[in-house]
Design an enzyme around this catalytic site. Structure first.
Site, PDB file in Angstrom:
ATOM      1  N   ASP A   1       1.495  -0.235  11.714  1.00 59.48           N
ATOM      2  CA  ASP A   1       1.342  -1.586  12.347  1.00 59.48           C
ATOM      3  C   ASP A   1       2.495  -2.391  12.194  1.00 59.48           C
ATOM      4  O   ASP A   1       2.504  -3.622  12.040  1.00 59.48           O
ATOM      5  CB  ASP A   1       0.219  -2.356  11.771  1.00 59.48           C
ATOM      6  CG  ASP A   1       0.261  -2.629  10.197  1.00 59.48           C
ATOM      7  OD1 ASP A   1       1.188  -1.853   9.517  1.00 59.48           O
ATOM      8  OD2 ASP A   1      -0.537  -3.253   9.732  1.00 59.48           O
TER       9      ASP A   1
ATOM     10  N   GLY B   1       0.850  -1.079  -0.071  1.00 58.46           N
ATOM     11  CA  GLY B   1       0.182  -0.219  -0.012  1.00 58.46           C
ATOM     12  C   GLY B   1       0.987   1.113  -0.060  1.00 58.46           C
ATOM     13  O   GLY B   1       1.811   1.220   0.499  1.00 58.46           O
TER      14      GLY B   1
ATOM     15  N   THR C   1       3.778   2.795   6.067  1.00 55.16           N
ATOM     16  CA  THR C   1       2.447   2.597   5.870  1.00 55.16           C
ATOM     17  C   THR C   1       1.587   3.443   6.604  1.00 55.16           C
ATOM     18  O   THR C   1       2.065   3.891   7.766  1.00 55.16           O
ATOM     19  CB  THR C   1       2.213   1.095   6.230  1.00 55.16           C
ATOM     20  OG1 THR C   1       0.719   1.058   6.544  1.00 55.16           O
ATOM     21  CG2 THR C   1       2.886   0.785   7.387  1.00 55.16           C
TER      22      THR C   1
ATOM     23  N   ARG D   1       0.909  -5.240  -5.509  1.00 54.29           N
ATOM     24  CA  ARG D   1       1.018  -6.255  -4.658  1.00 54.29           C
ATOM     25  C   ARG D   1       1.078  -7.336  -5.636  1.00 54.29           C
ATOM     26  O   ARG D   1       0.529  -7.412  -6.687  1.00 54.29           O
ATOM     27  CB  ARG D   1      -0.677  -6.252  -3.984  1.00 54.29           C
ATOM     28  CG  ARG D   1      -0.577  -5.234  -3.101  1.00 54.29           C
ATOM     29  CD  ARG D   1      -1.960  -5.608  -2.073  1.00 54.29           C
ATOM     30  NE  ARG D   1      -1.556  -4.889  -0.813  1.00 54.29           N
ATOM     31  CZ  ARG D   1      -2.163  -3.585  -0.541  1.00 54.29           C
ATOM     32  NH1 ARG D   1      -2.832  -3.022  -1.356  1.00 54.29           N
ATOM     33  NH2 ARG D   1      -1.996  -3.053   0.730  1.00 54.29           N
TER      34      ARG D   1
ATOM     35  N   ASP E   1      -0.851   2.500   8.207  1.00 51.73           N
ATOM     36  CA  ASP E   1      -1.534   1.671   9.267  1.00 51.73           C
ATOM     37  C   ASP E   1      -0.638   1.758  10.548  1.00 51.73           C
ATOM     38  O   ASP E   1      -1.049   1.577  11.854  1.00 51.73           O
ATOM     39  CB  ASP E   1      -1.561   0.381   9.027  1.00 51.73           C
ATOM     40  CG  ASP E   1      -2.515   0.256   7.841  1.00 51.73           C
ATOM     41  OD1 ASP E   1      -3.671   0.914   7.750  1.00 51.73           O
ATOM     42  OD2 ASP E   1      -2.275  -0.843   6.801  1.00 51.73           O
TER      43      ASP E   1
ATOM     44  N   ARG F   1      -7.760  -2.546   8.458  1.00 47.93           N
ATOM     45  CA  ARG F   1      -8.497  -3.891   8.572  1.00 47.93           C
ATOM     46  C   ARG F   1      -8.297  -4.563   9.594  1.00 47.93           C
ATOM     47  O   ARG F   1      -9.126  -5.138  10.230  1.00 47.93           O
ATOM     48  CB  ARG F   1      -8.294  -4.470   7.073  1.00 47.93           C
ATOM     49  CG  ARG F   1      -9.315  -4.274   5.951  1.00 47.93           C
ATOM     50  CD  ARG F   1      -9.189  -4.918   4.889  1.00 47.93           C
ATOM     51  NE  ARG F   1      -7.643  -5.207   4.408  1.00 47.93           N
ATOM     52  CZ  ARG F   1      -7.314  -4.356   3.269  1.00 47.93           C
ATOM     53  NH1 ARG F   1      -8.197  -4.026   2.484  1.00 47.93           N
ATOM     54  NH2 ARG F   1      -6.039  -4.534   2.839  1.00 47.93           N
TER      55      ARG F   1
END
Ligand code: ADP
Length: 320
Positions: free
Chosen positions: A130, A11, A126, A72, A128, A172
């Site tokens: 994470d 991403g 990212t 991806r 995110d 997500r």
């Protein structure tokens, strides 16, 4: 070391371009050549690259996205794919590779490091946030700021119409973005995938809020918490309140990187090239206790970064 490769994968995140610029300029200042592989791992599978020079990365520092593009790649997830990518590095005499991406890309970087003698260094990027081993990833701060700009506007209309809004943000699997956004917009309720929500608690909080004289309610929910449309209907049924849903889409992934995302990109890019010059590989650069550090990719991939639940409790207290 003479030639290094650079790839952005997974991403996209605002600040990837700033990282490309930093890696290229630091590397060139140390007499290294840089090959930019295009479209993520695909570029290594198809041997598609372009030479990057200090001039070719001019004018991109402030741009979102990635000039190398990203993708991806299911093929790279298989061992044969990783081996093919390793052959591409050998074919081009690339001795080091900088991988800029999220947790999936860093996992890919670890797999590749097992199949090649080239040194592999990861840069976490990212929205995110994470990734274990770094307190912050490139792009996270930008995405937080993009989301809060939008939600501050939603708060205006929520107040005027005395409405409750559920604002769904990206995430997500993990709730880092939702938590920081929720805390910084003063959300009444924050819902993250890590903590199963209770409809009764949400209803109680909203009713108490309204009894205290609050004119609006903002619920910030990570996309991974479940069906927010269903949640909206359930809240309306139980409370009789007027509830609206706003889904923050892909805009969160784009836009000009904030100063913070650019700064991290510069510092991470610098350290990544330094590691390669010091003949170190299988590592990821990161931010820990405010300092630029590095950590083994193996450790990054086998450890889950934990969400600070104290911040969730703080947000609840601040919303009284
Ligand atoms: P992000 O890097 O943003 O987390 P993804 O999770 O989609 O994005 O990962 C990007 C790419 O990294 C994947 O398309 C795949 O090619 C590669 N990748 C992810 N996980 C692995 C893995 N376990 N082994 C090898 N490659 C992987």
């Amino acid at each position: 070391m003479k030639k290094i490769g650079l790839v952005t994968s997974g991403g996209d995140a605002p600040g990837m371009n700033a990282a490309i610029r930093a890696v290229v300029r630091i590397a060139c200042s140390r007499d290294l050549q840089v090959f930019g592989f295009e479209r993520g791992w695909e570029g290594l599978l198809t041997n598609t690259f372009r030479r990057l020079t200090p001039r070719s990365v001019g004018g991109i520092l402030h741009l979102g996205g990635t000039i190398l593009r990203t993708s991806r790649s299911p093929e790279f997830k298989k061992r044969e794919g990783v081996q093919k990518a390793a052959e591409t590095l050998t074919l081009n005499n690339v001795d080091g590779l900088v991988v800029v991406g999220g947790d999936g890309s860093l996992r890919g970087a670890l797999e590749l490091s097992r199949e090649t003698d080239a040194r592999i260094v990861g840069i976490p990027a990212t929205i995110d946030n994470d990734v274990f081993g770094t307190e912050e990833t490139i792009g996270f701060d930008t995405a937080v700021n993009t989301a809060i700009t939008e939600i501050d506007k939603i708060r205006d209309t929520a107040n005027s119409h005395e409405r409750v809004f559920i604002v769904e943000v990206m995430g997500r699997k993990r709730g880092f973005l939702a938590l920081t956004v929720g805390l910084t917009v003063g959300a009444e309720i924050i819902l993250v995938p890590e903590v199963k929500y209770s409809l009764e608690n949400i209803v109680r909080t909203l009713e108490e809020s309204s009894a205290k004289g609050k004119k609006s309610g903002i619920i910030v929910a990570a996309e991974g918490i479940g069906d927010t449309r269903k949640l909206l209907r359930e809240i309306e049924e139980k409370t009789g309140l007027d509830v609206r849903l706003s889904i923050s889409g892909y805009a969160q992934r784009g836009g000009h990187p904030t100063a913070r995302s650019r700064l991290l990109a510069n510092l991470f890019g610098n350290r990544a090239v330094e590691l390669l010059l010091n003949k170190q590989g299988k590592r990821m650069v990161g931010l820990q206790k405010g300092r630029i550090t590095s950590i083994e990719l193996e450790q990054v991939c086998k450890t889950e970064k934990s969400l600070d639940l104290n911040l969730l409790r703080l947000a609840q207290t601040l919303a009284i």
